[in-house]
Design an enzyme around this catalytic site. Structure first.
Site, PDB file in Angstrom:
ATOM      1  N   ASP A 337     -11.724 -11.029 -29.939  1.00  0.00           N
ATOM      2  CA  ASP A 337     -10.369 -11.180 -30.484  1.00  0.00           C
ATOM      3  C   ASP A 337      -9.519  -9.934 -30.281  1.00  0.00           C
ATOM      4  O   ASP A 337     -10.028  -8.829 -30.121  1.00  0.00           O
ATOM      5  CB  ASP A 337     -10.446 -11.489 -31.987  1.00  0.00           C
ATOM      6  CG  ASP A 337     -11.217 -10.424 -32.756  1.00  0.00           C
ATOM      7  OD1 ASP A 337     -12.298 -10.032 -32.282  1.00  0.00           O
ATOM      8  OD2 ASP A 337     -10.736  -9.978 -33.812  1.00  0.00           O
ATOM      9  N   GLU A 338      -8.219 -10.167 -30.285  1.00  0.00           N
ATOM     10  CA  GLU A 338      -7.192  -9.118 -30.425  1.00  0.00           C
ATOM     11  C   GLU A 338      -7.380  -7.916 -29.510  1.00  0.00           C
ATOM     12  O   GLU A 338      -7.484  -6.794 -29.972  1.00  0.00           O
ATOM     13  CB  GLU A 338      -7.169  -8.628 -31.878  1.00  0.00           C
ATOM     14  CG  GLU A 338      -6.784  -9.704 -32.852  1.00  0.00           C
ATOM     15  CD  GLU A 338      -6.832  -9.218 -34.295  1.00  0.00           C
ATOM     16  OE1 GLU A 338      -5.876  -9.535 -35.025  1.00  0.00           O
ATOM     17  OE2 GLU A 338      -7.792  -8.560 -34.687  1.00  0.00           O
TER      18      GLU A 338
HETATM   19  C1  TNX Z   1      -7.548 -10.853 -37.821  1.00  0.00           C
HETATM   20  S1  TNX Z   1      -9.499 -13.023 -37.337  1.00  0.00           S
HETATM   21  C2  TNX Z   1      -8.734 -10.368 -37.295  1.00  0.00           C
HETATM   22  C3  TNX Z   1      -9.494  -9.363 -38.042  1.00  0.00           C
HETATM   23  C4  TNX Z   1      -8.793  -8.928 -39.285  1.00  0.00           C
HETATM   24  C5  TNX Z   1      -8.180 -10.134 -39.959  1.00  0.00           C
HETATM   25  C6  TNX Z   1      -7.554  -9.832 -41.273  1.00  0.00           C
HETATM   26  C7  TNX Z   1      -9.819 -12.132 -36.198  1.00  0.00           C
HETATM   27  C8  TNX Z   1     -10.619 -12.717 -35.162  1.00  0.00           C
HETATM   28  N1  TNX Z   1      -9.325 -10.885 -36.181  1.00  0.00           N
HETATM   29  O1  TNX Z   1      -9.801  -8.259 -37.219  1.00  0.00           O
HETATM   30  O2  TNX Z   1      -9.714  -8.295 -40.114  1.00  0.00           O
HETATM   31  O3  TNX Z   1      -7.231 -10.697 -39.116  1.00  0.00           O
HETATM   32  O4  TNX Z   1      -7.158 -11.002 -41.918  1.00  0.00           O
END
Ligand code: TNX
Length: 522
Positions: A337-338
């Site tokens: 993710d991200e």
């Molecule tokens: C998004 S959900 C993220 C996390 C954060 C979260 C906080 C996801 C795959 N990545 O790294 O902790 O939001 O709500």
């Protein structure tokens, strides 16, 4: 023929139960039962119920250690003798003593994890074709018993009988994957904390605990071939606290504890992003060869391992090999993710390569929904989390999906603007928001078979203790459990909120720090 081992109960209660049947779905202030998640079919009858007596025994088949363990698990709630007794033999055959609780493993009900529970005045029978079904039958029986059993080691007496109403329940889950995720990376949680979470989720028949074991702020699992990961990367957490990590022995203990409660641990090592704790531990994982400072803030998206270096893939191969060898469950979560610092091509090539590494160690990939940008292996499972990205397109490609929609299921979202803990980037999620929706609608028109199940993540940026975790998880986790287990057409918020309210004395007995939502008639 069953050759029983008898486990004697120390109990003296003799009162009888008398309940009026109430059809499912009728909103009622005093529900006929308070079982969560709602069973597939349930009849509570007005006849005399079952009372645990000093003569009661838990009868389990001989020579089945798994069922014997389930019998011992049940015994702790109802005040119990430890020693199995030899079967009483009359007329050359085994007989079942009166007031027994009988666990039988056979061919019926055949569905995975299904069970049938019958409570009459003189016997309780739980039948299943898999041990998991017996365990869920026991959890249902536990919820038919008075909440004070939750104190554990109860020695019932006549003035406070341990009784269950006469009932017949036939039950099976809607989804195979009913999960909770705990982020032990942003804040570290001890093995005792994790065991407590396993105990609480398994009461509601959840069967996966996804552990988010590595992120920017900490690396939490000992890797023998890369020891700095925990020596350096394990020593930090959000806010600058001491952090911590699990030794491989600790992890094995968690896996075993979970397995006894029919929970599969799903380990996650988030990559290529969310990797500052690894990058600070090993300079060679960075493209510039320099280790960054440890990170204890809560921003996301800034870190990534160097996807062009061979060292990175040697590292991943070692980590995956060690974790795979400690993980009996079939899944290994690779995060994904991200990632804001890689091109789409770099990202997709990385995920493709890591999928093959995971596969080479005999595990099945799970990843956050961004991994849909790669060429997914047929065995890979995508965990949908971003509310703005529809999982329907993935399902149309034939991809199997775990639904964790952040605006419905993220347990780290605040209940409302006044909630002290949690975040609110996806939504405020009051209890009704967590319950009153259905995952199949998100994937339509793809069939429900695209959905492996549901999972509720709890990210720990704002939760430093188990008290904090419990406050965000309860009561919403019970709502998630019911979405995962019970049929859509049987679910109604008006009826559910009464059963939810009835969990309060149980949670109080268990010491759970739950949120007293104004939406629930506690
Ligand atoms: C998004 S959900 C993220 C996390 C954060 C979260 C906080 C996801 C795959 N990545 O790294 O902790 O939001 O709500």
């Amino acid at each position: 023929m069953i050759r029983p081992i008898a486990i004697a109960l120390v109990a003296t209660g003799l009162a009888t139960a008398c309940r009026t049947p109430t059809p499912i779905g009728t909103p009622t202030a005093t529900p006929a039962h308070a079982i969560v998640p709602l069973p597939e079919s349930i009849q509570i009858s007005a006849g005399r119920g079952f009372t645990v007596t000093p003569q009661s025994v838990i009868v389990v088949p001989r020579d089945d250690a798994r069922v014997a363990a389930i019998g011992r698990y049940l015994s702790q709630w109802i005040g119990i003798a430890a020693a199995p007794q030899p079967p009483p033999v009359e007329n050359g055959g085994p007989s079942i003593p009166p007031a027994s609780i009988v666990l039988t493993l056979g061919t019926s009900p055949a569905a995975p994890e299904a069970y049938e529970l019958t409570v009459t005045a003189d016997r309780v029978t739980i039948a299943a074709s898999q041990p998991a079904g017996l365990f869920y039958g026991v959890q249902t029986l536990r919820q038919l018993l008075p909440p004070f059993v939750e104190y554990g080691g109860v020695r019932p007496d006549a003035s406070r009988p341990v009784l269950a109403p006469a009932a017949h329940i036939a039950d099976a889950p809607r989804f195979a994957w009913r999960g909770a995720m705990l982020d032990v990376a942003r804040h570290f949680f001890t093995t005792d904390d994790v065991k407590r979470y396993i105990d609480l989720i398994s009461l509601y028949k959840l069967n996966r605990l996804h552990l988010h074991l590595a992120d920017d702020q900490g690396w939490r699992l000992e890797i023998l071939s890369w020891p700095e990961l925990t020596r350096t990367g394990g020593r930090t957490q959000v806010g600058g606290g001491a952090g911590g990590f699990y030794t491989q022995r600790d992890y094995a203990e968690l896996v075993a504890y979970a397995a006894q409660r029919f929970v599969t641990i799903v380990p996650e090592i988030d990559m290529p992003g969310h990797t500052n704790a690894a990058l600070t531990s090993y300079a060679e994982l960075n493209c510039n060869g320099r280790a960054p400072e440890p990170y204890t803030g809560i921003d996301v998206g800034f870190s990534a391992v160097c996807v062009e270096r061979d060292a990175t893939y040697r590292f991943i191969d070692d980590v995956v090999r060690e974790i795979a060898s400690m993980t009996p469950g079939p899944y290994l979560h690779i995060g994904g993710d991200e990632v804001k610092t890689l091109t789409r091509d770099q990202y997709a090539a990385f995920i493709n390569r890591v999928q093959r590494i995971v596969e080479s160690h005999g595990k099945r990939v799970v990843g956050w929904d961004e991994i849909g940008a790669a060429d997914l292996l047929p065995t890979s499972i995508v965990q949908h989390w971003r509310p703005k990205e529809s999982p329907a397109a993935l399902a149309a490609r034939g991809v199997k999906v775990i639904v964790s929609a952040a605006n419905r299921m993220y347990l780290d979202m605040k209940y409302d603007a006044t909630t002290a803990l949690g975040l609110n980037w996806a939504a405020y999620i009051e209890v009704r928001d967590a319950y009153d929706w259905d995952p199949a609608a998100l994937l339509a028109p793809a069939p429900e078979s695209s959905i492996v199940g549901v999972e509720a993540p709890l990210w720990s940026e704002t939760t430093a203790t188990m008290r904090d975790v419990e406050f965000l998880a309860f009561p919403r986790l019970a709502a998630v459990a019911e979405i995962g287990w019970s049929r859509r057409e049987h679910r109604s918020w008006n009826e559910f909120k009464g059963r939810l309210a009835a969990q309060a004395p149980r949670w109080t007995a268990l010491g759970v720090n739950f949120y007293r939502s104004p939406q629930v008639p506690w």
